[in-house]
Motif scaffolding. Sequence first.
Motif, PDB file in Angstrom:
ATOM      1  N   SER A 229      -2.604 -12.696 -18.453  1.00  0.00           N
ATOM      2  CA  SER A 229      -2.098 -10.857 -18.890  1.00  0.00           C
ATOM      3  C   SER A 229      -2.700 -10.485 -19.881  1.00  0.00           C
ATOM      4  O   SER A 229      -2.721 -11.661 -20.989  1.00  0.00           O
ATOM      5  CB  SER A 229      -0.729 -11.223 -19.158  1.00  0.00           C
ATOM      6  N   PRO A 230      -2.511  -9.459 -20.385  1.00  0.00           N
ATOM      7  CA  PRO A 230      -2.824  -9.398 -21.780  1.00  0.00           C
ATOM      8  C   PRO A 230      -1.795  -9.366 -23.440  1.00  0.00           C
ATOM      9  O   PRO A 230      -2.502  -9.818 -24.202  1.00  0.00           O
ATOM     10  CB  PRO A 230      -3.615  -7.831 -21.721  1.00  0.00           C
ATOM     11  N   ARG A 231      -1.228  -9.488 -22.706  1.00  0.00           N
ATOM     12  CA  ARG A 231       0.083 -10.239 -23.773  1.00  0.00           C
ATOM     13  C   ARG A 231      -0.358 -11.394 -24.193  1.00  0.00           C
ATOM     14  O   ARG A 231       0.286 -12.924 -24.595  1.00  0.00           O
ATOM     15  CB  ARG A 231       1.345 -10.116 -23.139  1.00  0.00           C
ATOM     16  N   ASN A 232      -0.684 -12.238 -23.524  1.00  0.00           N
ATOM     17  CA  ASN A 232      -1.219 -13.419 -23.191  1.00  0.00           C
ATOM     18  C   ASN A 232      -2.434 -13.500 -23.598  1.00  0.00           C
ATOM     19  O   ASN A 232      -3.450 -13.186 -23.537  1.00  0.00           O
ATOM     20  CB  ASN A 232      -1.764 -14.228 -22.228  1.00  0.00           C
ATOM     21  N   GLY A 233      -2.566 -13.534 -25.761  1.00  0.00           N
ATOM     22  CA  GLY A 233      -3.795 -13.726 -26.595  1.00  0.00           C
ATOM     23  C   GLY A 233      -3.236 -14.309 -27.158  1.00  0.00           C
ATOM     24  O   GLY A 233      -3.782 -15.417 -27.318  1.00  0.00           O
ATOM     25  N   LEU A 234      -4.962 -14.131 -28.006  1.00  0.00           N
ATOM     26  CA  LEU A 234      -5.077 -15.021 -28.867  1.00  0.00           C
ATOM     27  C   LEU A 234      -4.914 -14.519 -30.564  1.00  0.00           C
ATOM     28  O   LEU A 234      -4.512 -12.827 -30.863  1.00  0.00           O
ATOM     29  CB  LEU A 234      -6.628 -14.992 -29.220  1.00  0.00           C
ATOM     30  N   THR A 235      -4.912 -15.596 -31.532  1.00  0.00           N
ATOM     31  CA  THR A 235      -5.387 -14.982 -33.015  1.00  0.00           C
ATOM     32  C   THR A 235      -6.381 -15.354 -33.357  1.00  0.00           C
ATOM     33  O   THR A 235      -6.299 -16.372 -33.432  1.00  0.00           O
ATOM     34  CB  THR A 235      -3.287 -16.119 -33.881  1.00  0.00           C
ATOM     35  N   PHE A 236      -6.990 -15.187 -33.849  1.00  0.00           N
ATOM     36  CA  PHE A 236      -8.134 -15.388 -33.802  1.00  0.00           C
ATOM     37  C   PHE A 236      -8.554 -16.184 -35.175  1.00  0.00           C
ATOM     38  O   PHE A 236      -9.303 -14.981 -36.273  1.00  0.00           O
ATOM     39  CB  PHE A 236      -9.883 -13.889 -32.990  1.00  0.00           C
TER      40      PHE A 236
ATOM     41  N   ALA B 142       0.225 -14.320 -29.445  1.00  0.00           N
ATOM     42  CA  ALA B 142      -1.381 -14.407 -29.455  1.00  0.00           C
ATOM     43  C   ALA B 142      -1.467 -16.052 -30.166  1.00  0.00           C
ATOM     44  O   ALA B 142      -0.771 -16.129 -31.487  1.00  0.00           O
ATOM     45  CB  ALA B 142      -1.084 -13.338 -31.115  1.00  0.00           C
ATOM     46  N   ILE B 143      -2.346 -17.245 -29.693  1.00  0.00           N
ATOM     47  CA  ILE B 143      -1.597 -18.674 -30.358  1.00  0.00           C
ATOM     48  C   ILE B 143      -3.109 -18.532 -31.196  1.00  0.00           C
ATOM     49  O   ILE B 143      -4.351 -18.424 -30.998  1.00  0.00           O
ATOM     50  CB  ILE B 143      -2.536 -19.381 -29.066  1.00  0.00           C
ATOM     51  N   HIS B 144      -2.721 -19.427 -31.821  1.00  0.00           N
ATOM     52  CA  HIS B 144      -3.688 -19.648 -33.384  1.00  0.00           C
ATOM     53  C   HIS B 144      -4.229 -21.167 -32.849  1.00  0.00           C
ATOM     54  O   HIS B 144      -3.838 -21.852 -32.436  1.00  0.00           O
ATOM     55  CB  HIS B 144      -3.028 -19.946 -34.715  1.00  0.00           C
ATOM     56  N   PRO B 145      -5.912 -21.081 -33.449  1.00  0.00           N
ATOM     57  CA  PRO B 145      -7.322 -21.944 -32.700  1.00  0.00           C
ATOM     58  C   PRO B 145      -6.433 -23.437 -33.373  1.00  0.00           C
ATOM     59  O   PRO B 145      -5.755 -22.634 -34.379  1.00  0.00           O
ATOM     60  CB  PRO B 145      -8.496 -21.425 -32.573  1.00  0.00           C
ATOM     61  N   ASP B 146      -6.921 -23.871 -33.579  1.00  0.00           N
ATOM     62  CA  ASP B 146      -6.935 -25.535 -33.718  1.00  0.00           C
ATOM     63  C   ASP B 146      -8.193 -25.947 -35.136  1.00  0.00           C
ATOM     64  O   ASP B 146      -8.763 -25.079 -35.101  1.00  0.00           O
ATOM     65  CB  ASP B 146      -7.353 -26.622 -32.870  1.00  0.00           C
TER      66      ASP B 146
END
Length: 354
Positions: free
Chosen positions: A237-244, A205-209
């Motif tokens: 892939s759903p495993r590549n997701g976001l920290t919203f 879950a990638i965190h935005p800037d």
Amino acid sequence: MKLTFRWFGSKDDTITLAQLRQIPGLSGVVGTVSDIPAGEVWPKQRIAALKKEVNDAGLELEVIESVNVHDSIKTGSPGRGRCIENYKATIRNLSEYGVKVICYNFMPVFDWVRTVLYKALDDGSIVSAFSQADSDRLDVDGVIGLFMEDAKKHSLPGWEPERIAHVKDLINAYKEVSEDDLVANLKYFLERIIPTCEECGVSMAIHPDDPPWDLFGFPRIARNADDLERLLGLVDSPRNGLTFCCGALGASAKNDIPAMIRRFAGRIHFAHVRNVKILSPDSFHETAHLSSCGSLDVYEIMKALHDTGFEGYIRPDHGRMIWGEDGRPGYGLFDRALGIAYINGLWEAICKGR
Ligand code: DNO
């Protein structure tokens, strides 16, 4: 959804698990093992010990924030192969102990940036703030000075003293890295780790800037809906997701937060629900979680999560310092606990209103 609370560990946090256990509706903590340098493997014994401590307090440990990504991976330098293998080993180790989501970021050099860490609002509460004009005046050294001053008391996430000690080398390492390079380096990383996540049932879950625009001339690649769309497409892939992170993205009025939640439904694994008060297109300060205290409509945010069947983790974020508390900027107990009470209330009302 599951409600969680970021906890830095018994050595590094002023808040105890016993206190967190008393917050109504909390299922678990968002944990970390902060003394393992980026690029190294998180050993199983350390994860097991953390899990035991958290579980013994009656809480779950299903989210980690963050497993930091080594700069050789972000800059695409030699040496990234070893760091990526170590990252995969850490994913496997965490999954063995029940971790479901790993939050990380791909911001060059700096994690979140503020130009003021202690701003008093009219009610006497203390918040952090950012102004582009101040940032332009401060330059990189000035911002480092600001955070280092605080680091003597509390080490802030992303501003660990040992990392900042090498900041000049880091800045040089990013000199030749363009926006396209950074995206390509993220793709290279994701292509290698997402298969491991798929095997282990762990979501990245990638965190935005934060703030969601370019800073100090470094490229940023997670500023808005188009950026996030591009990131999710790098490995579909759903495993590549976001920290919203509502507050990070919401500092720009151009980002329609509820609309973005609806657009990225299914790929949001972790939501940081908070508010932010926009003062101008490039300045803001933090606020209480309540909609009426800031520029975001937190009811609409929770509704968008609810309407899209959100089943991930939520945590409050960047609370004010209130009631005389002294803690890491943004990470005190009281205001984040008030934030959770509010999130709980909105969620119950939305669910029962159906
Ligand atoms: C700030 C946090 C960030 C976040 C990292 C994730 O308060 O939201 O520091 O943890 O960017 O790697």
